[in-house]
Scaffold this active site. Structure first.
Site, mmCIF file in Angstrom:
data_model
loop_
_atom_site.group_PDB
_atom_site.id
_atom_site.type_symbol
_atom_site.label_atom_id
_atom_site.label_comp_id
_atom_site.label_asym_id
_atom_site.label_seq_id
_atom_site.Cartn_x
_atom_site.Cartn_y
_atom_site.Cartn_z
ATOM 1 N N ASP A 1 8.472 -7.444 -9.733
ATOM 2 C CA ASP A 1 7.622 -8.438 -10.376
ATOM 3 C C ASP A 1 8.311 -9.803 -10.384
ATOM 4 O O ASP A 1 9.494 -9.898 -10.694
ATOM 5 C CB ASP A 1 7.290 -8.003 -11.805
ATOM 6 C CG ASP A 1 6.529 -6.685 -11.812
ATOM 7 O OD1 ASP A 1 5.903 -6.371 -10.788
ATOM 8 O OD2 ASP A 1 6.573 -5.990 -12.844
ATOM 9 N N ARG B 1 -6.239 7.006 -13.193
ATOM 10 C CA ARG B 1 -5.115 6.601 -14.032
ATOM 11 C C ARG B 1 -5.304 5.164 -14.485
ATOM 12 O O ARG B 1 -5.813 4.329 -13.730
ATOM 13 C CB ARG B 1 -3.824 6.726 -13.229
ATOM 14 C CG ARG B 1 -2.653 6.084 -13.875
ATOM 15 C CD ARG B 1 -1.393 6.279 -13.052
ATOM 16 N NE ARG B 1 -0.318 5.611 -13.717
ATOM 17 C CZ ARG B 1 0.215 4.459 -13.322
ATOM 18 N NH1 ARG B 1 -0.222 3.866 -12.228
ATOM 19 N NH2 ARG B 1 1.182 3.897 -14.011
ATOM 20 N N HIS C 1 9.586 -1.243 -7.770
ATOM 21 C CA HIS C 1 8.803 -0.131 -8.302
ATOM 22 C C HIS C 1 7.460 -0.042 -7.573
ATOM 23 O O HIS C 1 7.109 -0.928 -6.794
ATOM 24 C CB HIS C 1 8.602 -0.293 -9.819
ATOM 25 C CG HIS C 1 7.964 -1.585 -10.208
ATOM 26 N ND1 HIS C 1 8.636 -2.777 -10.198
ATOM 27 C CD2 HIS C 1 6.701 -1.876 -10.591
ATOM 28 C CE1 HIS C 1 7.827 -3.748 -10.580
ATOM 29 N NE2 HIS C 1 6.638 -3.229 -10.816
ATOM 30 N N HIS D 1 7.301 -3.134 -4.811
ATOM 31 C CA HIS D 1 7.414 -4.571 -5.070
ATOM 32 C C HIS D 1 8.307 -4.768 -6.281
ATOM 33 O O HIS D 1 8.618 -3.824 -6.998
ATOM 34 C CB HIS D 1 6.039 -5.184 -5.356
ATOM 35 C CG HIS D 1 5.442 -4.707 -6.647
ATOM 36 N ND1 HIS D 1 4.842 -3.475 -6.789
ATOM 37 C CD2 HIS D 1 5.396 -5.280 -7.876
ATOM 38 C CE1 HIS D 1 4.439 -3.316 -8.033
ATOM 39 N NE2 HIS D 1 4.769 -4.400 -8.729
#
Ligand SMILES: O=C(O)CCC(=O)C(=O)O
Ligand SMILES: [Fe+2]
Length: 287
Positions: free
Chosen positions: A172, A225, A215, A170
């Site tokens: 941002d 994570r 990204h 996607h």
């Protein structure tokens, strides 16, 4: 301690529906469309160091000028850079990670009581300066109430990292994103030479001069994570329109019709993943 495929994904299972790892496996068709070699998470990503320029008095120096241009170059070619020597105390960063884990361990009802905070839009000011615009060109469209949003992510260990993603490809939709990830790592950005171009807000604002990189986040088989993401966006009524200085009728004509953030958000709601086209394509002026 990796999860088994039938095991519930803890962060979602505290909501009404019980989701298992297998709910997150991507279909063959979608997975085939992804080529791992096209994403980078390593050394070739540009690095910007704020060392020596955080002091107000240095803002008129040559170093400051050079750094603003380096930031614009990284944002034009990659749409992404690693920020180092940012002046944020390591203890504060470690504390954020600690608190994030505490937050994720809370019952969902409590987690949902998230709050917004005021902004520090230095990055936007530096980009405007580096582009030769007034320093407040971007920030004058921000309103404290709705300019910032912080998203905290905890990705549990995944038994099938080769078939799942923490977050799919996607770009941002906000103007600027600042992301802190822990030592596990997993953020990958699409390499610059790729054909698939994605152009949300900042890019439309600069007629494509600054990129908005595609990204995604990959998952780890053994380790959980954490990442914290800070988004800076114009207010709903602000109009995203490229200034005349960044257009040229013959060499770089206007690419997008001006639009408000409110209207753009509506278009975004019908878009799930980047598959060639983005929500912004709806504002594209075709030749
Ligand atoms: O967790 C990450 O590294 C990526 C997060 C992200 O891209 C987002 O929240 O928009
Ligand atoms: Fe993102």
């Amino acid at each position: 301690m990796a999860l088994k495929i039938e095991e519930l994904v803890e962060s979602l299972s505290s909501m009404d529906h019980n989701l298992c790892v297998k709910n997150f496996i991507w279909s063959k068709e979608e997975w085939l469309a992804i080529n791992y070699d096209e994403f980078a998470d390593g050394d070739d990503i540009p690095i910007i160091s704020l060392q020596g320029i955080l002091d107000e008095k240095k803002k008129k120096s040559q170093d400051y000028e050079m750094l603003c241009h380096a930031m614009v170059n990284a944002s034009s070619s990659w749409g992404f850079f690693k920020l180092v020597d940012h002046g944020v105390d390591l203890k504060v960063i470690e504390n954020v990670k600690l608190r994030m884990n505490e937050l994720f361990d809370l019952p969902m009802g409590q987690k949902l009581k998230g709050a917004r905070s005021a902004s520090l839009p230095l990055g936007c000011k530096m980009l405007a300066h580096g582009l030769g615009l007034e320093d407040d060109f971007f920030t004058k469209s921000f309103e404290e109430k709705e300019a910032t949003m912080i998203r905290v992510n905890r990705y549990p260990p995944c038994p099938l990292p080769e078939k799942c993603l923490g977050l799919g490809s996607h770009s941002d939709p906000d103007a600027l994103t600042i992301l802190l990830q822990d030592h596990v790592g997993g953020l990958q950005v699409l390499k610059t030479d790729h054909q698939m171009e994605s152009i949300p807000t900042l890019s439309a604002w600069t007629n494509g001069r600054l990129k908005s990189v595609v990204h995604r986040a990959v998952v780890n088989k053994e380790k959980q994570r954490l990442s914290t993401v800070y988004f800076l966006s114009p207010s709903s009524s602000a109009i995203t329109d490229c200034p005349p200085q960044l257009m040229d009728p013959s060499t770089n004509p206007r690419k997008y019709i001006p639009f408000t953030r409110e209207n753009f958000k509506k278009k975004l709601q019908v878009q799930k993943r980047v598959v060639g086209k983005t929500a912004l394509d709806r504002y594209l002026i075709s030749n």
